[in-house]
Design a protein around this motif. Structure first.
Motif, PDB file in Angstrom:
ATOM      1  N   VAL A 109       0.851  -1.446   0.125  1.00 36.81           N
ATOM      2  CA  VAL A 109       0.055   0.050  -0.160  1.00 36.81           C
ATOM      3  C   VAL A 109       0.780   1.227   0.039  1.00 36.81           C
ATOM      4  O   VAL A 109       0.671   2.192  -0.674  1.00 36.81           O
ATOM      5  N   VAL A 110       1.680   1.302   0.909  1.00 33.60           N
ATOM      6  CA  VAL A 110       2.813   2.341   0.862  1.00 33.60           C
ATOM      7  C   VAL A 110       3.560   2.497  -0.459  1.00 33.60           C
ATOM      8  O   VAL A 110       3.634   3.807  -0.970  1.00 33.60           O
ATOM      9  N   ALA A 113       1.263   4.011  -2.887  1.00 31.28           N
ATOM     10  CA  ALA A 113       0.923   5.422  -2.678  1.00 31.28           C
ATOM     11  C   ALA A 113       2.158   6.393  -3.028  1.00 31.28           C
ATOM     12  O   ALA A 113       1.970   7.242  -3.595  1.00 31.28           O
ATOM     13  N   LEU A 114       3.341   5.856  -2.923  1.00 31.95           N
ATOM     14  CA  LEU A 114       4.662   6.491  -3.184  1.00 31.95           C
ATOM     15  C   LEU A 114       4.652   6.582  -4.901  1.00 31.95           C
ATOM     16  O   LEU A 114       5.174   7.709  -5.373  1.00 31.95           O
ATOM     17  N   GLY A 116       2.129   6.606  -6.825  1.00 32.64           N
ATOM     18  CA  GLY A 116       1.267   7.477  -7.547  1.00 32.64           C
ATOM     19  C   GLY A 116       1.751   8.944  -7.167  1.00 32.64           C
ATOM     20  O   GLY A 116       1.473   9.754  -8.052  1.00 32.64           O
ATOM     21  N   MET A 117       2.110   9.362  -5.929  1.00 30.19           N
ATOM     22  CA  MET A 117       2.644  10.659  -5.587  1.00 30.19           C
ATOM     23  C   MET A 117       3.766  10.738  -6.682  1.00 30.19           C
ATOM     24  O   MET A 117       3.772  12.174  -7.192  1.00 30.19           O
TER      25      MET A 117
END
Length: 133
Positions: A109-110, A113-114, A116-117
């Motif tokens: 998940v992290v 998220a990274l 995507g950012m």
């Protein structure tokens, strides 16, 4: 335990001699291994003798290193570590698997998220740098 300065100095000199001998033996192992290197065939008599010599001299080197003050303290450290390891209460298998899966899921998940950012910031930077063109 109190030790007189004279015996402590003698012990230090003896330890220095032992460590010097350890270094000489290690250098001898390296030199001998290269000097007597032959073809890479393991069944050559020269190779088998080399392996036996390296193992024997390594064992002697380890024995000498363990008879120094540092070596004795290392042995004591290993014994105390083993005692402490016996005191550890290990979690049950089910709990270990659940915790491992949770850590793996959070990592994914992290990571997403990274990613995507990073993609978003890259798009913004490309947009801002292409405005003047």
């Amino acid at each position: 335990m109190l030790v007189s300065n004279e015996s402590q100095d003698t012990n230090t000199i003896l330890d220095k001699f032992k460590w010097g001998l350890v270094l000489v033996l290690i250098a001898f192992i390296v030199w001998g291994n290269f000097y007597f290197a032959g073809p890479n065939d393991i069944y050559q008599p020269n190779t088998i003798v080399r392996i036996i010599a390296v193992v024997a001299i390594s064992a002697l080197t380890l024995f000498i290193a363990l008879t120094t003050d540092k070596g004795k303290s290392f042995i004591l450290f290993l014994e105390e570590s083993r005692k402490e390891l016996r005191k550890v209460v290990w979690p049950p298998r089910k709990e270990t698997i659940q915790t491992t899966l949770l850590v793996a899921a959070i990592t994914v998940v992290v990571g997403l998220a990274l990613w995507g950012m990073d993609s978003l910031f890259r798009s913004v930077v490309f947009y801002l740098t292409s405005i003047g063109r």
